[in-house]
Design a protein around this motif. Structure first.
Motif, short mmCIF file in Angstrom:
data_model
loop_
_atom_site.label_atom_id
_atom_site.label_comp_id
_atom_site.label_asym_id
_atom_site.label_seq_id
_atom_site.Cartn_x
_atom_site.Cartn_y
_atom_site.Cartn_z
N ALA A 5 -10.07 17.70 -22.41
CA ALA A 5 -9.59 16.85 -23.90
C ALA A 5 -7.82 16.64 -23.67
O ALA A 5 -7.37 18.10 -23.69
N GLY A 6 -7.96 15.49 -24.00
CA GLY A 6 -6.54 15.43 -24.64
C GLY A 6 -5.79 14.84 -23.06
O GLY A 6 -4.35 14.90 -23.10
N LYS A 7 -6.02 15.63 -21.91
CA LYS A 7 -5.02 15.32 -20.97
C LYS A 7 -5.15 14.10 -20.03
O LYS A 7 -6.43 13.86 -20.28
N THR A 8 -4.70 13.85 -19.63
CA THR A 8 -4.52 11.76 -18.34
C THR A 8 -5.27 12.28 -17.79
O THR A 8 -5.55 13.36 -16.88
N THR A 9 -6.12 11.27 -16.86
CA THR A 9 -6.88 11.55 -16.36
C THR A 9 -6.87 10.64 -15.66
O THR A 9 -7.19 8.63 -15.78
N ILE A 10 -6.34 10.19 -13.60
CA ILE A 10 -6.44 8.96 -12.91
C ILE A 10 -6.96 9.19 -11.83
O ILE A 10 -7.47 9.59 -11.20
N VAL B 118 0.67 -0.72 -0.42
CA VAL B 118 0.03 0.06 0.30
C VAL B 118 1.01 0.95 -0.10
O VAL B 118 0.12 1.80 -0.43
N GLY B 119 2.40 1.30 0.61
CA GLY B 119 2.71 2.49 0.89
C GLY B 119 3.50 2.91 -0.55
O GLY B 119 3.61 4.13 -0.46
N ALA B 120 3.91 1.67 -0.94
CA ALA B 120 4.28 1.84 -2.56
C ALA B 120 3.69 2.57 -3.68
O ALA B 120 3.74 3.07 -4.83
N VAL B 121 2.35 1.92 -3.68
CA VAL B 121 0.96 2.05 -4.80
C VAL B 121 0.73 3.92 -4.60
O VAL B 121 0.57 4.43 -5.02
N VAL B 122 0.80 4.25 -2.84
CA VAL B 122 0.33 5.79 -1.97
C VAL B 122 1.47 6.25 -3.37
O VAL B 122 1.34 7.61 -3.04
N ILE B 123 3.01 5.66 -2.58
CA ILE B 123 3.61 6.82 -3.46
C ILE B 123 3.91 7.16 -5.09
O ILE B 123 4.39 8.58 -5.62
N LEU B 124 3.75 5.72 -5.81
CA LEU B 124 3.85 6.15 -7.08
C LEU B 124 2.72 6.68 -7.53
O LEU B 124 2.49 7.93 -8.20
N VAL B 125 1.31 7.08 -6.31
CA VAL B 125 0.57 7.94 -7.17
C VAL B 125 1.26 9.51 -6.71
O VAL B 125 0.37 10.39 -7.60
N LEU B 126 1.75 9.99 -5.60
CA LEU B 126 1.88 10.59 -5.33
C LEU B 126 2.70 11.30 -6.08
O LEU B 126 3.28 12.50 -6.89
N ILE B 127 3.85 10.57 -7.02
CA ILE B 127 4.64 11.06 -7.51
C ILE B 127 4.00 11.39 -9.08
O ILE B 127 4.72 11.97 -9.85
N LEU B 128 2.57 10.60 -9.75
CA LEU B 128 2.09 10.48 -10.77
C LEU B 128 1.34 12.31 -10.82
O LEU B 128 1.47 12.97 -12.11
#
Length: 400
Positions: free
Chosen positions: A382-387, A325-335
């Motif tokens: 439009a054309g932008k990335t949505t996460i 979970v910590g790794a996923v959270v860090i990845l999300v913050l980086i994105l």
């Protein structure tokens, strides 16, 4: 010449004076049975020639036995006897006896003769000493004793000189006191009021100059009710008893509960509280008991159903999930950071391209001639990335 003639004439009429024989013995000699005995007989002058030695002996019934006659040992005694010196006596006329026996204890007479000279007979006594194994008897050997009874035992010595008697209990010398008494010659022992400690092996010993010998043992069979002790080892209570005859029943009573039989004399503490425990032991003479308050050394763990996984396995799973979970959270913050900084935006355009894009956008926003597209918003992003993140799915995936 005249002097020599006078001496010759005198020698004819005056006899030569010769020293008479004198014989001596030790009077009494003591030897242990089985040893070599040498009876002493001496004579003077020691250089006397032509002596004849005679040894005789007599028992209490005055039966005379000729042992040595004129320096010669008689045939029936040659295997066991000899003169001290067989050729040149030199004043010695002793009699040697090999492996002396009890029946050799007699009066021995030493006679020494010389021609025309009879010496007086000298007598010596051979005292043969021995000590045989004593016998012991008791009025308790054929009966069963109980605490408080009296016992008398007798020791029969067999030795010469008369041995000194001492008494033993379990091979330890008995100390004579008010309860243990002996008679005048120590051959009888009286025990007043026997106790359970007197249940032992009784014997006697005899001692004289020859040796010390001990009799066989007899058992003082004293019967008594059980004497009980409690021993604790960890959570186990052992009931130990001394009893004669042997106990046939052991019971444990816990607090005020009914006594319960025990096959091995051991009780196990299973609770967590201290208890008052009593052990009863029974034989044909009565019942003995011992009580004490005992506490468990440790409390046994209670049983818990197994989860299927050990504690270490569960801890590993939880830690792994937290790391994931910590790794996923860090990845999300980086994105998110990269998104805000324009990392995923398209490259900047020139002024002409930018003007052209605006014209195209303006044309797209005009109402369609058919009206179908009126009011439609294609979205400014439009054309932008949505996460989008679904944390429940991530946690579920981690658990699986």
């Amino acid at each position: 010449m005249r002097v020599i003639l006078y001496l010759y004439i005198i020698s004819i009429f005056i006899p030569v004076v010769v020293q008479s024989l004198e014989v001596t013995t030790d009077g009494k000699e003591e030897f242990a049975e089985g040893s070599e005995a040498l009876l002493t007989c001496k004579y003077t002058p020691t250089d006397a020639l032509g002596v004849d030695i005679t040894w005789t002996r007599a028992n209490a019934s005055d039966n005379i036995q000729n042992l040595v006659v004129r320096n010669i040992v008689q045939d029936e005694y040659k295997a066991r006897m000899e003169l001290e010196v067989s050729s040149n006596f030199q004043g010695k006329a002793g009699l040697r006896i090999f492996k002396v026996r009890r029946e050799d204890a007699m009066f021995y007479y030493c006679d020494i003769f010389r021609e025309n000279d009879n010496s007086p007979t000298k007598v010596t006594t051979l005292d043969v000493q021995w000590n045989y194994k004593p016998k012991i008897t008791s009025d308790a050997s054929k009966q069963t004793l109980q605490v408080g009874d009296n016992v008398t035992a007798t020791c029969i010595p067999n030795g010469h000189p008369t041995p000194v008697v001492s008494w033993l209990m379990d091979n330890q010398t008995i100390q004579i006191d008010e309860r243990f008494t002996i008679n005048e010659n120590t051959s009888s022992l009286h025990i007043a009021g026997v106790t359970r400690e007197d249940h032992a092996l009784l014997s006697c010993s005899t001692q004289n100059a020859v040796n010390v010998l001990t009799s066989d043992q007899i058992e003082l069979d004293i019967q008594y009710e059980p004497k009980v002790y409690l021993n604790q080892s960890d959570n186990f209570i052992q009931c130990v008893s001394q009893a004669n005859p042997v106990a046939y029943l052991t019971e444990f009573q816990i607090d005020d509960a009914e006594p319960e039989k025990s096959s091995n004399g051991v009780y196990e503490l299973t609770g967590s509280e201290c208890v008052n425990i009593t052990c009863f032991v029974t034989n044909t003479m009565g019942i003995g008991n011992a009580s004490d308050i005992v506490c468990p050394f440790y409390i046994p763990p209670t049983y818990q159903p197994s989860t299927g996984l050990g504690g270490g396995a569960i801890a590993g799973i939880v830690i792994g999930c937290l790391v994931l979970v910590g790794a996923v959270v860090i990845l999300v913050l980086i994105l998110l950071v990269q998104h805000k900084s324009g990392t995923y935006e398209e490259p900047k355009k020139s002024k002409w391209e930018f003007a052209q894009d605006n014209d195209d956008m303006y044309e797209n926003q005009k109402p369609s001639s058919t009206g179908a597209g009126a009011g439609t918003d294609t979205g400014s992003d439009a054309g932008k990335t949505t996460i989008k993140l679904n944390t429940e799915e991530i946690f579920y995936c981690c658990i699986c």
